[in-house]
Design an enzyme around this catalytic site. Structure first.
Site, PDB file in Angstrom:
ATOM      1  N   ASN A 211      58.873  35.550  23.171  1.00 16.88           N
ATOM      2  CA  ASN A 211      59.045  34.183  23.671  1.00 16.88           C
ATOM      3  C   ASN A 211      59.564  33.311  22.537  1.00 16.88           C
ATOM      4  O   ASN A 211      59.781  33.783  21.425  1.00 16.88           O
ATOM      5  CB  ASN A 211      57.721  33.654  24.242  1.00 16.88           C
ATOM      6  CG  ASN A 211      56.634  33.649  23.190  1.00 16.88           C
ATOM      7  OD1 ASN A 211      56.727  32.951  22.192  1.00 16.88           O
ATOM      8  ND2 ASN A 211      55.595  34.458  23.395  1.00 16.88           N
ATOM      9  N   LYS A 343      38.890  29.502  30.240  1.00 14.88           N
ATOM     10  CA  LYS A 343      38.817  30.258  28.978  1.00 14.88           C
ATOM     11  C   LYS A 343      37.474  30.086  28.286  1.00 14.88           C
ATOM     12  O   LYS A 343      37.119  30.856  27.411  1.00 14.88           O
ATOM     13  CB  LYS A 343      39.932  29.807  28.031  1.00 14.88           C
ATOM     14  CG  LYS A 343      41.310  29.773  28.697  1.00 14.88           C
ATOM     15  CD  LYS A 343      42.318  30.586  27.978  1.00 14.88           C
ATOM     16  CE  LYS A 343      43.663  30.495  28.682  1.00 14.88           C
ATOM     17  NZ  LYS A 343      44.612  31.463  28.186  1.00 14.88           N
TER      18      LYS A 343
END
Ligand code: CTP
Length: 405
Positions: A211, A343
């Protein structure tokens, strides 16, 4: 431009090397930050850059010979005493050898022996001289004595080869000295783990999925944490960046390697900041040979989800502080708040990567800090300033958690 009463002084020691012209740039960068720079040259250095150049840049006398200043009979001692930091850049193999062995046979070497200011050495030389056992042993001795070495990079050398030995970039040298001079102890006693950069997920021996992360945000956090006095471990995917001085770098390629390294480093950490842009998926099969073009089509690449490192650290965090990032292009706050919950971390720094002044490859970021207490909008700021903001908040929380437990 002689220093004012409260102006701090960097003694810039220039030795005889072709990279001596780069010292002018280092000098300028230090001056721009408000420092007085006093220049000390070896006789050999004056063959590469004239003292007039440094005199014009500093508006001060340039120190060269032991007996040059009739008004100051112990010139090396006054130079040593007036320095808040001493920077040897470029440092030849010769001055490094003299420093390592306590040889004091000219103004520079006697001053270096006499000073008790922090010393920074940026070597520059031919690769053979750099790799010579004597030079390596001398550098190691200096390092063990607390000298900060600013490692030379690899690049085009004056001897016509591309190899190690090239003086580090002036802005990195200046920044290393400034970071040390402007150090605080806000995070002293704390160990900060930072994940940074992209990951590369191999498809075959020559291709991978990646990325656009540059790693700048994570590296800025690592550097700032060090400046704030923390012990720092930087687990980094592949980037073009150099690890900041004094930071332990663990280089990884894949999400799986980053996961393993982060879990390992987390054992001794107090704060973890997950700034890496970890690939969410990785190819299930990695071809052992380069895939060939076939009939103008490509068979599907089967992908499997990677482990979420931020969630993995959060699930075992106990009294440690874990902060994640949310890189979003839309519904920023809602998405970031969902990430905070899913998370299980203490805070999320949400940044809008669709803006030109924020996200991948930029030097600034527009961010919001989200935690259980609410959402704070932060102004557009340099990545370094944002790093400070994040570490200040995480550090305050870590100290509070300590006092509670
Ligand atoms: N992260 C991680 N491990 C992963 C994926 C993400 O540690 N395998 C961390 C990143 O370092 C970041 C946070 O999770 O701190 C959010 O990353 P981001 O890419 O914004 O979100 P994702 O969880 O990947 O979700 P999505 O791609 O759906 O937005």
């Amino acid at each position: 431009m002689s220093g004012g009463a409260d102006q701090r002084t960097v003694l810039l020691c220039v030795t005889g090397c072709i990279a001596a012209y780069k010292s002018c740039e280092i000098l300028r960068l230090l001056q721009k930050q408000g420092y007085r720079v006093k220049v000390l040259m070896t006789e050999h250095a004056t063959r590469f850059v004239g003292p007039t150049t440094f005199r014009a840049l500093t508006h001060e006398k340039v120190a060269i010979g032991l007996f040059d200043d009739p008004e100051d009979p112990i010139h090396h001692i006054s130079l040593a005493r007036e320095a808040d930091a001493v920077l040897v850049a470029p440092a030849t193999a010769n001055i490094i050898a003299k420093m390592a062995n306590g040889i004091a046979d000219d103004l520079m070497s006697t001053t270096l022996l006499a000073t008790d200011a922090p010393v920074f050495v940026a070597p520059a030389m031919n690769a053979g001289m750099l790799h010579a056992a004597a030079t390596q042993e001398n550098l190691e001795r200096l390092r063990q004595r607390g000298v900060t070495l600013i490692a030379p990079g690899t690049g085009y050398l004056a001897c016509g080869t591309v190899d190690a030995g090239r003086l580090e970039e002036p802005h990195i040298i200046a920044q290393t000295v400034l970071d040390a001079l402007e150090a605080t102890d806000e995070l002293s006693g704390l160990h900060v783990l930072v994940t940074a950069g992209p990951t590369h997920e191999p498809i075959d021996p020559v291709r991978y999925i990646a990325n656009r992360s540059s790693g700048k945000m994570g590296y800025a956090i690592a550097r700032e944490a060090r400046r704030m006095g923390a012990q720092v471990t930087l687990v980094s995917g592949p980037t073009e960046l150099r690890a900041p001085a004094g930071v332990e770098l663990v280089s990884v390629e894949t999400a799986a390697e980053m996961h393993e390294a982060a879990i390992h480093a987390f054992h001794g950490a107090d704060i973890a900041i997950c700034a890496a842009a970890v690939a969410d998926y990785t190819p299930v099969h990695v071809a052992s040979h380069k895939l060939k073009k076939r009939d103008g089509r490509l068979d599907a690449i089967q992908l499997a989800e990677t482990t979420d490192i931020l969630a993995a650290l959060s699930s075992r965090k106990e009294d440690r502080v874990v902060v994640g990032f949310a890189a979003e292009t839309n519904d920023l706050i809602d998405n970031a708040r969902a990430k905070l919950a899913s998370k299980g971390c203490d805070a999320i720094v949400a940044n809008d990567v669709s803006r030109e002044d924020s996200g991948f490859g930029t030097d600034t970021n527009k961010a919001w800090w989200l935690d259980a207490d609410g959402t704070v909008e932060l102004p557009v700021m340099e990545k370094r300033e944002l790093a400070h903001e994040i570490l200040h908040r995480a550090g305050t929380r870590a100290r509070k958690d300590f006092t509670r437990s």
